[in-house]
Design a protein around this motif. Structure first.
Motif, PDB file in Angstrom:
ATOM      1  N   SER A 193       0.684  -1.086   0.110  1.00  0.00           N
ATOM      2  CA  SER A 193       0.012   0.041   0.180  1.00  0.00           C
ATOM      3  C   SER A 193       1.077   1.275  -0.046  1.00  0.00           C
ATOM      4  CB  SER A 193      -1.086  -0.026   1.158  1.00  0.00           C
ATOM      5  OG  SER A 193      -0.275   0.013   2.594  1.00  0.00           O
ATOM      6  N   SER A 242       0.693   5.969   0.115  1.00  0.00           N
ATOM      7  CA  SER A 242      -0.196   7.031   0.867  1.00  0.00           C
ATOM      8  C   SER A 242       0.329   8.334  -0.013  1.00  0.00           C
ATOM      9  CB  SER A 242      -0.383   7.095   2.269  1.00  0.00           C
ATOM     10  OG  SER A 242       1.026   7.509   2.722  1.00  0.00           O
ATOM     11  N   CYS A 290      -5.149   6.226  -4.037  1.00  0.00           N
ATOM     12  CA  CYS A 290      -4.452   5.331  -3.418  1.00  0.00           C
ATOM     13  C   CYS A 290      -5.047   3.978  -3.125  1.00  0.00           C
ATOM     14  CB  CYS A 290      -3.628   5.463  -2.260  1.00  0.00           C
ATOM     15  SG  CYS A 290      -2.492   7.048  -2.337  1.00  0.00           S
ATOM     16  N   HIS A 291      -6.631   4.103  -3.434  1.00  0.00           N
ATOM     17  CA  HIS A 291      -7.219   2.927  -3.054  1.00  0.00           C
ATOM     18  C   HIS A 291      -8.206   2.686  -4.301  1.00  0.00           C
ATOM     19  CE1 HIS A 291      -6.421   4.410   0.825  1.00  0.00           C
ATOM     20  NE2 HIS A 291      -6.450   3.260   1.153  1.00  0.00           N
ATOM     21  N   VAL A 311     -12.977  -2.034  -0.453  1.00  0.00           N
ATOM     22  CA  VAL A 311     -12.140  -1.052  -0.904  1.00  0.00           C
ATOM     23  C   VAL A 311     -10.662  -1.458  -0.528  1.00  0.00           C
ATOM     24  CG1 VAL A 311     -11.155   1.350  -0.215  1.00  0.00           C
ATOM     25  CG2 VAL A 311     -13.730   0.930  -0.291  1.00  0.00           C
ATOM     26  N   LYS A 312      -9.788  -1.573  -1.371  1.00  0.00           N
ATOM     27  CA  LYS A 312      -8.477  -2.172  -1.518  1.00  0.00           C
ATOM     28  C   LYS A 312      -7.568  -1.218  -1.564  1.00  0.00           C
ATOM     29  CE  LYS A 312      -5.623  -5.842  -3.460  1.00  0.00           C
ATOM     30  NZ  LYS A 312      -5.595  -6.626  -4.737  1.00  0.00           N
ATOM     31  N   SER A 313      -6.401  -1.211  -0.826  1.00  0.00           N
ATOM     32  CA  SER A 313      -5.154  -0.282  -1.011  1.00  0.00           C
ATOM     33  C   SER A 313      -4.351  -0.904  -2.140  1.00  0.00           C
ATOM     34  CB  SER A 313      -4.206  -0.269   0.101  1.00  0.00           C
ATOM     35  OG  SER A 313      -4.958   0.352   1.178  1.00  0.00           O
ATOM     36  N   HIS A 332      -7.588  10.044  -1.035  1.00  0.00           N
ATOM     37  CA  HIS A 332      -7.949   8.892  -0.815  1.00  0.00           C
ATOM     38  C   HIS A 332      -8.167   7.888  -1.944  1.00  0.00           C
ATOM     39  CE1 HIS A 332      -9.998   5.307   1.286  1.00  0.00           C
ATOM     40  NE2 HIS A 332     -10.867   5.403   0.627  1.00  0.00           N
ATOM     41  N   TRP A 333      -8.817   8.234  -2.851  1.00  0.00           N
ATOM     42  CA  TRP A 333      -9.035   7.178  -4.013  1.00  0.00           C
ATOM     43  C   TRP A 333      -8.039   7.289  -4.918  1.00  0.00           C
ATOM     44  CZ3 TRP A 333     -12.319   3.795  -3.444  1.00  0.00           C
ATOM     45  CH2 TRP A 333     -13.347   3.866  -2.530  1.00  0.00           C
TER      46      TRP A 333
END
Length: 1846
Positions: A348, A350, A377-378, A389-391, A374-375
């Motif tokens: 993952s 950020s 990275c996910h 929701v997956k990283s 947020h979206w």
């Protein structure tokens, strides 16, 4: 013809070469059937044995003759194969610098990597209207062909431009659109052409980028449709794009760049409006720095960005939309700079919430910061039951970010294209269109991916369409010519296309694999191996399992499967798109809505004959199951494109990249051959070679190969039969050629064979000629040697004879010398003896003479002494006698005086003497008394003045005394100070005396020095005079040396000045031309608005509004131009803004222009009014005095005239009665004696009447003198009374003066009417007449007395003012005197001098001003006096004629009286209501033939005579109305007959003549120098028409420009064929073999429609028309100068753009034709017009074609000769120079480089072509007429009976 006949010795062939692809060689041994090798010699003289029969080698390709090398069309080559095509392109590109070449229907364009001057506006106009084969190959020729077919055949056209990246596709498409925008003006004024061209910089900014092959490579395909209406005007456009390279947004290879718009925006980041974008330089962003250097040499990103913004503005993209575009582009750059931090072992990652680039990205797009953080990275995973929701890892985030960036840019790209189409959209119905397809060519790289696959797939489809089109054209040609169809096999690439797009083809399998959840590129490739392994177009590589090979039509390409599925899916995470949809900026949110999916809007239905759908089909919804892949969309858009192209007539442009290093004019044979194979040019050549590639018209074939015929077979009447018989004799195989209706078709190689036979024939003829000439030369040499030997013998014998004669002369001379010497010696001895004897004799004779002289001298002196003594004695005796005589006379005279005294005393005592003395004394006393009275009067005046002065002086003294007393009282304590001041004053006086003494000494020394200096100056002046004399001698010696230099320098100085003057005049006349165009456009718009206004409601304009006045926009006396503009605005408002929207822009321009003109007119009007007011103010006082004196003189003269008329009338009555009586007596008695007595009686009565008249005149004058005397006495008595009322004097005087004059006139009239009432005094009424006359005279004298009284009062007031001024001056002087007393003596002296200088200066200035005022006043009075005298004379004449005519009508006498004819004054009178009829008969409906037999320019003279009468009666409205109507009428006639040369010339002559008349009769002295006294009487009197002269001058310029336009329109179609193509010298020129595009004028004899003779006949027509209509010779010279310049420009421009006319024979023909034109000029006496000088460039071009072009001396001669041609023109002609026969030589590249080296110092303009539209500035020299107005006769055919002669 067998193979052995072709492969003979000296034949040249092509052999393969690994480096140059093909290499030239020459056969050195004849080839025979069965030989294993071919013996060749290479170009470097090395021998080479070419093997045959082994390794598949066949006979090498034959090389074309040199005469065919460098042809414009590759199909003109006899041998059509790859090496011939490559060599021809190489020669044209490197040696001639020609980048365009035809290959059948294809235009091959080679990128020169250099700017060439072949795309100017003039080049566009040169190609416009020309057939495609008439000019050299050019992109403009292809565009013109498409435009012409569309306009003539009403068929839609397409231009397909293809080629590799860097080959010049974009530039070619851009120039094609520029051609269409230039030649087809839009139907409305919405700047459609400019908008179409403005789309180019926008699309280049967002769709072009730098690659390793091209700095401005288009990374997308586009198809632009230009819509046209029925008149072939551009009405709109539409653009479709294909396959944008989105991957370039996120990745660039080494030495490449992203799209230009990113770098342009970064370069302009410092602008204030872009501060919020947060941009810096391009190197700071990841998406713009991957390729390395971000700059491109020669490219200004900031400047290009400004051009992009200007293009957005022109297309109507608003500023906030532009800012939205720039924010999105900046957001993409910030998106690429996000910093990702890996977490949890890399599974993952950020993004920091404080990341600056993330903040900028969210702010610029208006999205929520946390959601986007947020979206990015996910990702969201959706299953049947749940959502997860997956990283994502760092790499996944980078891929998602790149996908988002590509998606944003793709949406933005489509949005911009959509807005461009919206701006280019038109509401007018489209009739046809021309499409320009700029699409990528066939590509093959080391690594080929999905993009290359789609590009090559599109090229497969285009190549298939091209093959079918070529086949169709060949079939149509065969059917047209009536020959059997040629069965040509060509490559069909349908199997390759089926492999890609058929069911279960590559694209279907790719889409199927994309639908599989876990589909991979490897699985897809395995499916391809399984399905298509057996296909001949598909192969599997040996060493790879992830790639595949497709055999395309151009080459075999290997594709790498990695990335195919990802690029085909083109997926973006839905969550990120949803965030963008929720943007707070509506424009950003709308960009990502489902309804705006990535496709361009479809065109309107019914806008063209072909139903054209969108390039991308409409997507029904956003459901993933129904979303179509990129490959599917591209296939659908490609099918739509092919449908469009198949429904149009295609034109092909193949762009070639000559090298990969972007070097200018560098040719890489390997790369070129590779592209020729890929773009289908070689396939075209192969198809052409398989059939009949060489095609000749019968006319050209006969002209070229008639030398191979025998004389008996030549038939000029039936050339077709002659050609057929010749070919049957020369070529035995009938399959090698076919005869069509108009052409002969040859197989490949047959034309070369015919050229060989022709060359052999010429060679044999040449050998025969050489043999004959050489024999003749040897005979001439032998004769010359024999003659020389005879001459030598003759001179030798002569020499020997002369030597013998010389010896004999020397011997005889020696004897003569001896004789003469001896004689001289004896003669000299004799002379010595003789001289001695003479000397002795001389001395002896002198001694005797001197002795005699002394004796005579002594005797003479004694005689003189005796003379003086005797004279003294005689004088003494005379004095004594005279003294005694005087004493006696004195005593006698005294005695006589005493006696007379006594007598006078006695007489004085008598009375009579006293009376005489008293009378004389009385006269003296009277005189003395008068003198005493005068002296008393003077004394009184002086005493009065003295008393006034003494009183003033006493008052001033008293005043000063009072002031002194006051001063003393106030300063009593300062007595000591006063004493010290007095002492100081005494001291200062002493110093002043001392200074005066010193000054006197200084003055004395100054006088002495001055005398010395004067003497020195005189000496210096003498020396100076001597020096001046020497200087003048030297100047006279130097003058003749410096004359040439001075003349040359003067010429050098005058030339630029004249040039600037001509340029300024040209600019001025261009402004007039633009103004006239705007005026015409304004008139047409006004007519249209009137029609629109009248049509719906049948409205009518007010009846009192004249159409002539509506067209007037000239200076007016009572109207203005603003009214017309307001009327038009009102009309627009009534019609409505929707209907007037089309012409609103032009209307606003016209309105602005009208307002500017109105402001200028108002300024001039105010200036004129100001000057008039000033002149009126200065004339008011003058007129006051003039009016009174004029009234008095006029009244007195009128009174005197009335008196004489009354007497004359009475005498006439008596004379008539006597005549009547005599006539009655003669009727009763015819006796001649009685008749004679009657006549004698009549004469006596006339004499007595005259005597009586003279007596009465004298009595009247005596009475008038007495009245004047009485009036003067009365004036002296009433002088004091009149002075008491000075204010009312002038007014009352003036009023009384006018009343007296009126009463005097009334009294005279009453006297004339009441003559019979005075009969009671005497029978003739003499006393009554005298009384009435005296009464009126008394009144007049009383009026004069009042005027004199008024003048006296004015003089008194003036004297009072002078006294006041003197007093003020005296006060100032007293003050100045008091001030000077307080100063030092030196300062007093200086101050006094300054005051005196100031006073004298002021007086001098006042006197100068007074003198100037008096001079001006005198001039004005003289002018006014002339005017008034003329008016008075005319008025008196008119008044005198009226009563006479009235009495003649009333009295019907039987006596026959002869009536005097009226004298025509050269004026025509008409009524105001007849003005439209005058304009109609004299201008609108007048034909030039109607006045051909009258005076030239008769309408101009008639109009001037009407103007003169209006001026005579001082009717300003009539003058304005007539001139305005005349100008508007002429304009309407010219608009109606805008193509009639005779009518235009007619009105040009009349307008100029009217302008000359207004100048000649204006009254200006400068224009009246050549006038006769009679013509000076016809001058205008009241109005100054200078403004109208300027308007007529402008109108003359407009008519002149229209005349030139009409003449050019007639002449221009004749020039090329008449000057360049017509064979004035028969048999000189030869026709070369031509290819597919034969010249349009070479089909038959009759089609070369114009000859030089027709041009000369047309010039004769022009000349005769202008001469007959009386056009000024100076204007005619300017007309022919302009026409000859046009002939020169058109001919030279065609010469520069046509290779077929650049030959030696054409130069000879051209020089002959120019000589004919020069002879015509000489015959018409137009040598001084400058027309011959305008032909100088064409003459030099003809000489350049004829000159030798080998050595450096030839180069120098060319450079020195061709001074009127620019360097580019000289080099262009040398590059175009083409030998017509084998015996001519080509111009080498070395020679051309030598020419360029010689001309490198020239400062020539960059333009290649001459400006054929250039207009020389015209001038209208003043040309006065010798015709007087009263001698002009009005013909009855003009129907001008309503005009009355005055």
């Amino acid at each position: 013809m067998s193979t052995a006949e072709l492969y003979t010795k000296d034949t040249r062939v092509w052999i393969p070469d690994p480096d140059e692809v093909w290499r030239s060689a020459e056969i050195i041994k004849d080839y025979k059937e069965g030989d294993k090798s071919l013996h060749l010699k290479l170009e470097d003289e090395t021998l080479y044995e070419y093997p045959l029969g082994r390794q598949g080698n066949e006979l090498p390709f034959l090389r074309n003759p040199d005469i065919l090398v460098g042809e414009n069309d590759l199909t003109a080559l006899s041998y059509l194969h790859e090496p011939a095509v490559l060599h021809n392109l190489k020669v044209r590109f490197l040696e001639s610098n020609h980048i365009y070449t035809y290959c059948g229907i294809v235009l091959v364009s080679i990128n020169p990597y250099e700017q060439l001057p072949i795309y100017e506006q003039d080049v566009i106009y040169m190609y416009h209207g020309q057939n495609m084969g008439d000019m050299d190959p050019h992109i403009f020729a292809v565009a013109e062909e498409a435009y012409r077919q569309m306009s003539r055949e009403d068929k839609n056209q397409s231009i397909i431009v293809s080629g590799e990246s860097g080959a010049g596709k974009t530039v070619s498409a851009k120039y094609a659109m520029r051609f269409f925008a230039t030649v087809s003006s839009s139907a409305s004024d919405n700047n459609t052409e400019a908008k179409v061209l403005a789309s180019n910089p926008i699309m280049e900014a967002i769709g072009n980028a730098k690659t390793t092959r091209n700095d401005n490579s288009s990374r997308f395909g586009k198809y632009i449709q230009l819509g046209y209406d029925k008149r072939c005007h551009i009405i709109g456009a539409n653009m479709r794009t294909y396959l944008l390279e989105k991957s370039r947004v996120v990745f660039q290879a080494e030495n490449e760049r992203n799209y230009h718009i990113f770098y342009q925006l970064c370069a302009s980041a410092s602008l204030p409006e872009f501060k919020e974008l947060g941009l810096t330089c391009a190197e700071d962003f990841f998406y713009t720095s991957q390729g390395g250097d971000a700059l491109i040499n020669g490219m200004d990103d900031a400047g290009d960005f400004q051009k992009t913004r200007n293009a957005f503005n022109l297309l109507g993209v608003k500023d906030y939309h532009q800012m939205t575009i720039f924010r999105i582009i900046a957001a993409i750059l910030h998106l690429g700079n996000l910093e990702l931090k890996a977490e949890q072992g890399g599974d993952s990652c950020s993004i920091s919430s404080e990341d600056e680039h993330l903040n900028n990205f969210c702010n610029l797009l208006g999205v929520e910061h946390s959601q986007m953080q947020h979206w990015l990275c996910h990702q969201k995973l959706i299953t049947m039951t749940e959502t997860y929701v997956k990283s994502m890892s760092v790499q996944q985030v980078v891929n998602a970010r790149n996908a988002l960036a590509k998606h944003i840019y793709a949406r933005l790209f489509n949005w911009i294209v959509q807005h461009i189409n919206k701006s280019l959209h038109s509401t007018i119905k489209q009739h046809s269109f021309i499409g320009v397809l700029d699409i990528y060519g066939f590509e093959t790289f080391e690594v080929n991916s999905f993009e290359q696959f789609c590009i090559n797939y599109a090229n497969e489809k285009l190549q298939q369409q091209f093959n079918w089109h070529v086949f169709k054209l060949e079939q149509e040609e065969c059917i047209k010519e009536g020959i059997s169809c040629m069965l040509v096999e060509f490559y069909d690439n349908q199997p390759c296309i089926d492999l890609i797009e058929a069911k279960l083809g590559i694209l279907d399998l790719l889409d199927e694999e994309c639908k599989v959840p876990k589909g991979t590129d490897q699985n897809w490739v395995q499916k391809l191996y399984n399905c298509h392994a057996s296909s001949p177009q598909f192969q599997k590589p040996r060493m790879s399992n992830t790639s595949f090979i497709i055999l395309h039509f151009a080459d075999k390409v290997q594709y790498q499967s990695e990335g195919f599925l990802e690029k085909n899916r083109d997926t973006v995470y839905e969550e990120q798109i949803n965030i963008l949809k929720a943007s707070k900026y509506q424009d950003v949110a709308d960009l990502f809505q489902d309804k705006d999916a990535a496709f361009t809007p479809s065109m309107r239905k019914g806008t063209s004959k072909v139903s054209v759908r969108s390039a991308r089909p409409v997507i029904k919804g956003a459901n993933k199951e129904h979303k179509k892949t990129v490959g599917h969309q591209f296939r659908n858009s490609l099918h739509l494109l092919m449908e469009t192209l198949n429904a149009t007539t295609p034109h092909y442009v193949r762009c070639i990249k000559p090298n990969d290093k972007k070097l200018p004019f560098t040719f890489d044979s390997k790369r070129t051959v590779q592209q020729l194979r890929a773009c289908g040019v070689l396939e075209t050549i192969r198809i052409s070679a398989a059939g009949f590639p060489s095609r000749w018209s019968y006319h050209d074939f006969f002209n070229r190969y008639c030398v191979l015929m025998k004389k008996r077979d030549v038939s000029t009447k039936d050339k077709k039969q002659s050609c057929q018989s010749l070919l049957k004799n020369l070529i035995k195989d009938p399959d090698k050629f076919q005869f069509g209706h108009t052409k002969i078709f040859f197989r490949a190689g047959q034309v070369a064979y015919l050229e060989k036979l022709r060359a052999d024939k010429f060679r044999a003829a040449t050998i025969m000629i050489q043999k004959t000439v050489r024999g003749w030369l040897q005979r001439v040499k032998y004769k010359r040697l024999r003659q020389a030997a005879l001459v030598i013998q003759r001179y030798t014998r002569g020499h020997l004879a002369r030597r013998l004669a010389e010896h004999l002369r020397r011997t005889r001379a020696a004897i003569i010398l001896q004789k003469q010497y001896r004689m001289l010696r004896i003669f000299r001895a004799f002379q010595r003896v003789r001289n001695a004897t003479v000397t002795i004799q001389a001395f002896a004779r002198g001694m005797f003479v001197r002795r005699m002289y002394h004796k005579v001298l002594t005797e003479h002196k004694a005689t003189i002494l005796q003379k003086y003594v005797r004279g003294w004695l005689a004088r003494t005796r005379f004095r004594r006698i005279r003294g005694a005589t005087i004493v006696l006379q004195c005593h006698y005279r005294c005695m006589k005086a005493r006696q007379e005294l006594k007598a006078l005393k006695i007489e004085a005592r008598s009375v009579q003497h006293l009376k005489k003395f008293s009378i004389g004394m009385e006269n003296k006393v009277v005189q003395l008394q008068r003198k005493i009275d005068e002296q008393n009067k003077e004394y009184k005046l002086l005493t009065e003045q003295l008393s006034t002065l003494t009183s003033a002086h006493s008052s001033e003294v008293e005043k000063l005394r009072k002031e002194l007393v006051q001063y003393q009282q106030s300063h009593q304590g300062d007595g000591n100070q006063l004493v010290s001041i007095q002492e100081e004053m005494e001291h200062l006086r002493l110093e002043l005396e001392k200074a005066r003494g010193e000054r006197k000494v200084v003055e004395d020394s100054y006088i002495k020095e001055r005398d010395l200096l004067r003497k020195r100056v005189s000496d210096l002046e003498d020396e100076n005079a001597l020096l001046k004399q020497e200087k003048e001698e030297l100047n006279s010696r130097i003058l003749w040396q410096s004359e040439d230099e001075f003349a040359q320098s003067t010429l050098e100085y005058d030339t630029p000045v004249k040039k600037e003057l001509e340029e300024e005049r040209s600019r001025y006349q261009n402004l007039i031309k633009e103004y006239s165009m705007l005026e015409q456009r304004y008139d047409s718009l006004q007519d249209e608005m009137t029609i629109i206004k009248q049509t719906p409601g049948h409205k009518r304009s007010p009846s009192n509004q004249s159409s002539l006045e509506s067209d007037s926009n000239y200076p007016s006396i009572s109207t203005s131009d603003v009214g017309d503009t307001e009327d038009v605005i009102q009309q627009v408002e009534e019609v409505g803004m929707e209907k007037a929207a089309m012409d609103m822009t032009l209307f606003l321009k016209l309105q602005k222009r009208v307002r500017e003109l109105e402001q200028d007119r108002r300024k001039l009007q105010t200036q004129l009014e100001r000057k008039e007011q000033e002149s009126k103010k200065s004339q008011v006082t003058e007129r006051k005095t003039e009016v009174a004196s004029e009234h008095e003189d006029f009244a007195y003269n009128s009174l005197k005239r009335q008196e004489l008329e009354s007497e004359n009338k009475k005498l006439k009555n008596e004379l008539n009665e006597l005549r009547k009586a005599i006539a009655d007596q003669a009727a009763q008695n015819n006796s001649p004696d009685r008749i004679q007595d009657s006549y004698n009686l009549l004469l006596n009565q006339l004499k007595s009447a005259n005597e009586e008249l003279e007596v009465r005149k004298e009595e009247v004058l005596i009475l008038r003198a007495q009245i004047m005397k009485a009036a003067q006495q009365k004036e002296t008595g009433e002088n004091m009374e009149s002075s008491t009322t000075p204010a009312s004097g002038p007014k009352s005087g003036k009023h009384m003066d006018q009343e007296d004059v009126i009463e005097a006139y009334q009294g005279v009239c009453e006297t004339n009417r009441k003559t019979e009432d005075w009969g009671y005094l005497n029978e003739d009424g003499e006393l009554g007449l005298a009384y009435q006359g005296l009464k009126q005279v008394a009144r007049l004298l009383e009026g004069q007395l009042q005027d004199q009284r008024r003048e006296h009062e004015e003089e008194v007031e003036a004297l009072k003012k002078q006294v006041d001024a003197m007093r003020e001056e005296m006060d100032t002087q007293q003050q100045a005197f008091l001030q000077t007393l307080q100063l030092s003596p030196e300062v007093q002296v200086e101050f006094g001098l300054q005051q005196e200088i100031t006073r004298l200066t002021n007086e001098n200035l006042d006197l100068k001003e007074l003198l100037e005022m008096l001079e001006k006043h005198e001039k004005k009075l003289k002018q006014q006096l002339k005017i008034y005298v003329k008016k008075v004379q005319d008025y008196e004449a008119a008044q005198a004629m009226q009563p006479v005519e009235r009495r003649r009508q009333e009295r019907n006498m039987q006596v026959a009286v002869q009536r005097k004819e009226k004298v025509f004054q050269g004026m025509l009178e008409y009524y105001k209501e007849d003005e439209p009829l005058l304009i109609r008969n004299l201008i609108t409906d007048l034909k030039p033939q109607a006045v051909s037999a009258t005076v030239p320019c008769l309408p101009a003279y008639i109009l001037y005579m009407c103007i003169r009468h209006a001026d005579y009666v001082s009717d300003d409205q009539k003058v304005h109305s007539l001139l305005t109507s005349t100008i508007n009428g002429i304009k309407k006639v010219l608009r109606k007959h805008n193509e009639d040369f005779q009518m235009t010339s007619f009105w040009l002559a009349n307008t100029c003549r009217l302008l000359h008349c207004l100048k000649q009769y204006s009254g200006d002295v400068g224009f009246m120098t050549q006038n006769t006294p009679k013509q000076n009487e016809h001058c205008l009197k009241n109005f100054d028409l200078t403004e109208y002269r300027q308007v007529l001058s402008h109108l003359s310029i407009q008519i002149y420009q229209q005349l030139i336009k009409v003449a050019e329109g007639i002449l221009q179609p004749m020039i090329v064929s008449g000057v360049l193509e017509n064979e004035s010298i028969q048999g000189l020129s030869g026709v070369k073999p031509m290819g597919y595009r034969n010249r349009s004028l070479s089909l038959a004899d009759g089609e070369a429609s114009y000859s030089l003779g027709e041009i000369i006949r047309q010039l004769n027509t022009f000349h005769s028309i202008m001469c007959d209509q009386g056009l000024d010779p100076e204007i005619m010279q300017q007309v022919f100068k302009q026409l000859f310049y046009m002939i020169n420009a058109v001919a030279l421009n065609n010469l520069l753009l046509r290779k077929d006319v650049c030959s030696w024979s054409t130069g000879m023909q051209l020089r002959f034709n120019i000589n004919q034109l020069e002879e015509w000029l000489h015959g018409k006496n137009l040598q001084q017009s400058g027309a011959a000088q305008t032909l100088e460039p064409l003459i030099q071009a003809a000489q350049l074609l004829q000159l030798k072009k080998k050595t450096s001396e030839d180069a120098e001669a060319i450079c020195s000769l061709c001074t009127s041609l620019t360097t580019q023109q000289i080099v262009k002609i040398l590059n175009l120079y083409t030998p017509v026969n084998e015996f001519e030589e080509r111009v080498t590249v070395t020679f051309i480089r030598d020419i360029q080296a010689h001309l490198q110092d020239r400062n020539d303009p960059p333009q290649l072509l001459l400006d054929s539209k250039r207009m020389f500035p015209v001038s209208f020299p003043f040309n006065p007429s010798s015709i007087t107005m009263d001698s002009i006769h009005l013909p009855a055919s003009l129907n001008l009976e309503f005009l009355n002669k005055v």
